[in-house]
Design a protein around this motif. Sequence first.
Motif, PDB file in Angstrom:
ATOM      1  N   PRO A 211       0.783  -1.077  -0.152  1.00  0.00           N
ATOM      2  CA  PRO A 211      -0.341   0.315  -0.030  1.00  0.00           C
ATOM      3  C   PRO A 211       1.028   1.428   0.049  1.00  0.00           C
ATOM      4  N   GLU A 215      -3.403  -0.626  -4.067  1.00  0.00           N
ATOM      5  CA  GLU A 215      -5.172   0.255  -4.694  1.00  0.00           C
ATOM      6  C   GLU A 215      -4.527   0.821  -5.567  1.00  0.00           C
ATOM      7  N   GLU A 219      -7.019   0.914  -9.476  1.00  0.00           N
ATOM      8  CA  GLU A 219      -7.687   1.806  -9.967  1.00  0.00           C
ATOM      9  C   GLU A 219      -7.913   2.076 -11.374  1.00  0.00           C
ATOM     10  N   GLN A 292      -8.226   9.235  -0.543  1.00  0.00           N
ATOM     11  CA  GLN A 292      -8.255   7.634  -1.154  1.00  0.00           C
ATOM     12  C   GLN A 292      -7.052   6.661   0.567  1.00  0.00           C
ATOM     13  N   ILE A 296      -7.351   3.838   2.749  1.00  0.00           N
ATOM     14  CA  ILE A 296      -6.904   2.995   2.755  1.00  0.00           C
ATOM     15  C   ILE A 296      -5.651   2.354   4.487  1.00  0.00           C
ATOM     16  N   ASN A 299      -7.823   0.425   6.334  1.00  0.00           N
ATOM     17  CA  ASN A 299      -8.624  -0.363   6.338  1.00  0.00           C
ATOM     18  C   ASN A 299      -8.260  -1.540   7.562  1.00  0.00           C
TER      19      ASN A 299
END
Length: 345
Positions: A211, A215, A219, A292, A296, A299
């Motif tokens: 990460p 991620e 997209e 975003q 993340i 999460n």
Amino acid sequence: MLKRLFNSPRTGRLGTALLLAASISAGSLIAPQAAQAEGQLRIAEQFGVVYLLLNVARDQHLIEKHGKQAGIDIKVDWTQLSGGSAVNDALLSGAVDIAGAGVGPLLTIWDRTQGRQNVKAVASLGNFPYYLVSNNPNVKSIADFSEKDRIAVPAVSVSVQSRYLQLASARLWGDKDYARLDKYTINLPHPDASNAIKTGGTEVTAHFSNPPFQEQELETDGVHVVLNSYDLLGPNSPTLLFATEKFREENPKTYQAFIDALVEASDYIQRDKAGAADTYLRVTQSKADREQLIKIISNPQFEFTITPKNTYPLAEFLYRVGAIKHKPASWKDYFFQDAKLLQGS
């Protein structure tokens, strides 16, 4: 193809980091330096949200804070590299005191320095799933990779991503073929590999990263997950911090201030996800979307903690296939045993 990823004009910390990584990897060109005195700390980190504990500690000057509480002034120097091999070289050359890299590089350097520098892990940086993604529609599983594909990893055969791929290969084709996909892997820093996956047009068709790069890549239309590290090992600590025994023994106050700073950073991230996202953007100068990034970091599969989790199965695998010569009896063999880590695995 790949040349244009590196030959384009680059400025800032990434370019400097790549030059430093190249010079450190030369090894023989750098004379080993003496261990730093108490009150000095040089830290090597890499790319991604997995280094958020360090980002927070740096931004809030937590190492310096805990040093003052212990009665010393600590000067902290930060270096950004790419790949476990470069990080390991930096540690062994004496260029840094604390190294940040995957559990794969840690096990390699632990194995090779027994009876000498005696490198061990200091702490985990947390538990995170790592994704192997691809923009090749024909690649649905690792069995579908062919000569047409190149898989970007931070360090071929050494990085934790490479080790995850080897473990997955062993489970699919047997231990004797654990390195079957190594020939398709190439060294590439996460930012460059991520750009290659999103834009296409290079030989890089897959990227095993972390990460937030994974991620962001997902997209992009056509980019999909091929392998999830949690499917291999369950929740685990992929990235660690490690040091030599000499540094730890000769710098007890600096070492403890570093541990205490990480604990405070962990507490902060748990309390303030938005603040942690802002810290990441500020420290790394990332252009990632803030909302975003908050998503993340929030999460539920992520856990920002110094306590290692489920690292031993990978150690057992690496010993079984001969990648390391010494078999650890447990995770405690390759971790310095500090009070805050006693519940690890």
